[in-house]
Design a protein around this motif. Structure first.
Motif, PDB file in Angstrom:
ATOM      1  N   VAL A 338     -17.915  23.690  36.286  1.00  0.00           N
ATOM      2  CA  VAL A 338     -17.364  24.277  34.776  1.00  0.00           C
ATOM      3  C   VAL A 338     -16.500  23.281  33.978  1.00  0.00           C
ATOM      4  CG1 VAL A 338     -16.387  25.787  33.519  1.00  0.00           C
ATOM      5  CG2 VAL A 338     -18.123  26.665  35.194  1.00  0.00           C
ATOM      6  N   ALA A 339     -15.297  22.727  34.829  1.00  0.00           N
ATOM      7  CA  ALA A 339     -14.351  22.029  34.339  1.00  0.00           C
ATOM      8  C   ALA A 339     -15.165  20.603  34.129  1.00  0.00           C
ATOM      9  CB  ALA A 339     -13.334  21.869  35.371  1.00  0.00           C
ATOM     10  N   THR A 340     -16.000  20.033  35.105  1.00  0.00           N
ATOM     11  CA  THR A 340     -16.655  18.807  34.856  1.00  0.00           C
ATOM     12  C   THR A 340     -17.751  18.977  33.635  1.00  0.00           C
ATOM     13  OG1 THR A 340     -16.756  18.558  37.373  1.00  0.00           O
ATOM     14  CG2 THR A 340     -18.344  17.362  35.886  1.00  0.00           C
ATOM     15  N   ILE A 341     -18.307  20.023  33.349  1.00  0.00           N
ATOM     16  CA  ILE A 341     -19.231  20.021  32.008  1.00  0.00           C
ATOM     17  C   ILE A 341     -18.323  20.097  31.012  1.00  0.00           C
ATOM     18  CG2 ILE A 341     -20.700  21.696  30.864  1.00  0.00           C
ATOM     19  CD1 ILE A 341     -21.735  22.541  33.523  1.00  0.00           C
ATOM     20  N   ASN A 342     -17.282  20.916  31.077  1.00  0.00           N
ATOM     21  CA  ASN A 342     -16.484  20.787  29.791  1.00  0.00           C
ATOM     22  C   ASN A 342     -15.928  19.375  29.614  1.00  0.00           C
ATOM     23  OD1 ASN A 342     -16.627  23.560  28.976  1.00  0.00           O
ATOM     24  ND2 ASN A 342     -15.184  24.338  30.640  1.00  0.00           N
ATOM     25  N   ASN A 343     -15.332  18.658  30.391  1.00  0.00           N
ATOM     26  CA  ASN A 343     -14.810  17.466  30.243  1.00  0.00           C
ATOM     27  C   ASN A 343     -15.810  16.481  29.645  1.00  0.00           C
ATOM     28  OD1 ASN A 343     -12.352  18.137  31.178  1.00  0.00           O
ATOM     29  ND2 ASN A 343     -12.643  17.435  33.245  1.00  0.00           N
ATOM     30  N   TYR A 344     -17.173  16.376  30.124  1.00  0.00           N
ATOM     31  CA  TYR A 344     -18.150  15.745  29.395  1.00  0.00           C
ATOM     32  C   TYR A 344     -18.348  16.198  28.043  1.00  0.00           C
ATOM     33  CZ  TYR A 344     -19.912  12.965  33.741  1.00  0.00           C
ATOM     34  OH  TYR A 344     -19.982  12.161  34.562  1.00  0.00           O
ATOM     35  N   ILE A 345     -18.484  17.219  27.929  1.00  0.00           N
ATOM     36  CA  ILE A 345     -18.683  17.632  26.321  1.00  0.00           C
ATOM     37  C   ILE A 345     -17.471  17.181  25.488  1.00  0.00           C
ATOM     38  CG2 ILE A 345     -18.463  19.630  24.932  1.00  0.00           C
ATOM     39  CD1 ILE A 345     -20.063  21.216  26.905  1.00  0.00           C
ATOM     40  N   LYS A 346     -16.190  17.364  26.029  1.00  0.00           N
ATOM     41  CA  LYS A 346     -14.867  16.728  25.280  1.00  0.00           C
ATOM     42  C   LYS A 346     -14.905  15.177  25.213  1.00  0.00           C
ATOM     43  CE  LYS A 346     -11.929  20.569  26.774  1.00  0.00           C
ATOM     44  NZ  LYS A 346     -10.964  20.792  27.541  1.00  0.00           N
ATOM     45  N   LEU A 347     -15.534  14.641  25.864  1.00  0.00           N
ATOM     46  CA  LEU A 347     -15.680  13.146  26.221  1.00  0.00           C
ATOM     47  C   LEU A 347     -16.482  12.429  25.039  1.00  0.00           C
ATOM     48  CD1 LEU A 347     -15.092  10.884  27.945  1.00  0.00           C
ATOM     49  CD2 LEU A 347     -16.980  10.764  29.007  1.00  0.00           C
ATOM     50  N   LYS A 348     -17.566  13.397  24.590  1.00  0.00           N
ATOM     51  CA  LYS A 348     -18.314  12.555  23.464  1.00  0.00           C
ATOM     52  C   LYS A 348     -17.574  12.695  22.041  1.00  0.00           C
ATOM     53  CE  LYS A 348     -22.602  14.652  22.977  1.00  0.00           C
ATOM     54  NZ  LYS A 348     -23.485  15.758  22.864  1.00  0.00           N
ATOM     55  N   SER A 349     -16.775  13.603  21.912  1.00  0.00           N
ATOM     56  CA  SER A 349     -15.996  13.561  20.600  1.00  0.00           C
ATOM     57  C   SER A 349     -14.469  12.713  20.870  1.00  0.00           C
ATOM     58  CB  SER A 349     -15.678  14.994  20.147  1.00  0.00           C
ATOM     59  OG  SER A 349     -14.847  15.850  21.008  1.00  0.00           O
ATOM     60  N   LYS A 350     -14.362  12.428  21.917  1.00  0.00           N
ATOM     61  CA  LYS A 350     -12.959  11.722  22.224  1.00  0.00           C
ATOM     62  C   LYS A 350     -13.082  10.132  21.630  1.00  0.00           C
ATOM     63  CE  LYS A 350      -9.571  11.004  25.943  1.00  0.00           C
ATOM     64  NZ  LYS A 350      -9.530  10.973  27.212  1.00  0.00           N
ATOM     65  N   PRO A 351     -12.146   9.683  21.109  1.00  0.00           N
ATOM     66  CA  PRO A 351     -12.248   8.076  20.378  1.00  0.00           C
ATOM     67  C   PRO A 351     -12.221   7.169  21.367  1.00  0.00           C
ATOM     68  CG  PRO A 351     -10.482   9.528  19.336  1.00  0.00           C
ATOM     69  CD  PRO A 351     -11.068  10.224  20.494  1.00  0.00           C
TER      70      PRO A 351
END
Length: 376
Positions: A338-351
């Motif tokens: 679950v942490a990995t999925i959330n990190n990938y999702i956050k990565l999309k909006s990270k500069p």
């Protein structure tokens, strides 16, 4: 002396009659299941509320046990029987143990021996699934196949199982709740306090895992989860346009298809394919190889053709108090996944300026040069 002998004879006869009557009409009904997926059999076990019905998974190495059972339910698809195993099954049939087989892809694997009425009835219960149908299936076996008269309630008629667009675990051993539209599902989430404005939407599909804990964990970490019965229908019918899809989790151990892949590419949606080791967790942890052969290629290589990320073991089998195996998420791996999925999702909006990229190089034996999976 003669009188005592008469009394002893009468008591002995009564005992024999009582034991015979108990065995014929009152004792527990024992049902054997062969080649059933652990997920399906665990759901059948959870539906069983009759203490006079005992169920057990019997593997192909222990077919001689079947002589002790009152009925046998067998999934015939994928069965690879040796000549000795076939002869064992035929001997058990001749002893009078009734069989019902489903998913018969090879006529040679059809060992059905029940009458046509019972066969049709039991297959309908099994094919439709659901707690009430499974419960009625077991009660039908006790009342009409094993012919017991105590704790043998009249089974309900088959309930046609109708699946909605989206489902959600109901908990408390009940069937999943079904929803026919996204609007209906959103109202349900708001009623339960699970709605989060502008939250990432995560689609879950496939049947190889037991997703209730995964769904709960994703919801607790700030996501809206959409468990989909048919991902193809969901996307092709345009329902995905009403959802802020940020990730797709496919538990099916296979390909989704080119049209689904094109949709994911067009929307820049990452695909994850968690694995079910399909055996006891303890056994898998002790195995240094973990996976091999066709199971490895089907579970890891095939989803990666669709672009699946993070081929990660998430589900395994645990032994329940009834001796059956149940599918569940491995706790520490669930948290990690679950942490990995959330990190990938956050990565999309990270500069991009804040992103860090690591390239892993490895070197083969001898004179082989360092490589990086084609990136060199």
């Amino acid at each position: 002396m003669k009188k005592k002998l008469v009394i002893i004879s009468i008591v002995s006869a009564l005992l024999i009659i009582c034991v015979t009557a108990w065995h014929l009409w009152f004792s527990a009904t024992k049902v054997a299941f062969i080649n059933y997926q652990a997920i399906t059999l665990s759901r059948i076990a959870k539906a069983n509320n009759n203490p006079f019905i005992k169920i057990k998974n019997v593997d192909l190495e222990n077919l001689e046990e079947l002589r002790k059972y009152d009925a046998v339910c067998m999934v015939s698809m994928g069965l690879k029987l040796t000549l000795d195993q076939r002869e064992l099954l035929e001997k058990v049939q001749k002893k009078g143990v009734p069989f019902v087989c489903t998913m018969i892809t090879n006529p040679e694997n059809d060992f059905t021996s029940m009458d046509s009425l019972s066969t049709v009835k039991l297959k309908s219960y099994i094919d439709n699934g659901g707690q009430e149908n499974y419960r009625s299936m077991l009660n039908y076996i006790r009342k009409y196949i094993d012919k017991k008269i105590i704790s043998a309630p009249e089974p309900h008629e088959v309930i046609e199982q109708i699946y909605g667009l989206i489902y959600h675990p109901a908990g408390n051993e009940d069937d999943d709740l079904q929803f026919n539209s996204i609007a209906e599902y959103h109202r349900f989430l708001k009623k339960l306090g699970l709605w989060k404005e502008n939250a990432p939407g995560i689609l879950i599909t496939g049947t190889m895992g037991e997703p209730s804990e995964l769904i709960s964990s994703l919801e607790k970490t700030g996501n809206i989860v959409y468990p989909i019965n048919s991902i193809r229908s969901f996307i092709e019918s345009g329902h995905s346009d009403s959802v802020n899809v940020s990730a797709l989790i496919n538990m099916a151990h296979g390909r989704l298809g080119d049209n689904i892949v094109e949709f994911l590419k067009s929307k820049n949606i990452p695909l994850f394919a968690p694995l079910n080791v399909n055996r006891p967790v303890e056994s898998w942890e002790k195995d240094k190889m973990g996976m091999s052969g066709g199971f490895l290629s089907q579970s890891v290589v095939t989803p990666e053709i669709d672009g699946a990320l993070r081929s990660y073991v998430l589900f395994g089998h645990y032994k329940g108090n009834d001796g059956l195996q149940y599918v569940a998420a491995i706790p520490e791996r669930l948290e990690n996944f679950v942490a990995t999925i959330n990190n990938y999702i956050k990565l999309k909006s990270k500069p991009n300026k804040d992103k860090k990229v690591a390239i892993y190089y490895y070197k083969g034996p001898g004179q082989n040069a360092m490589t990086a999976g084609g990136m060199e």
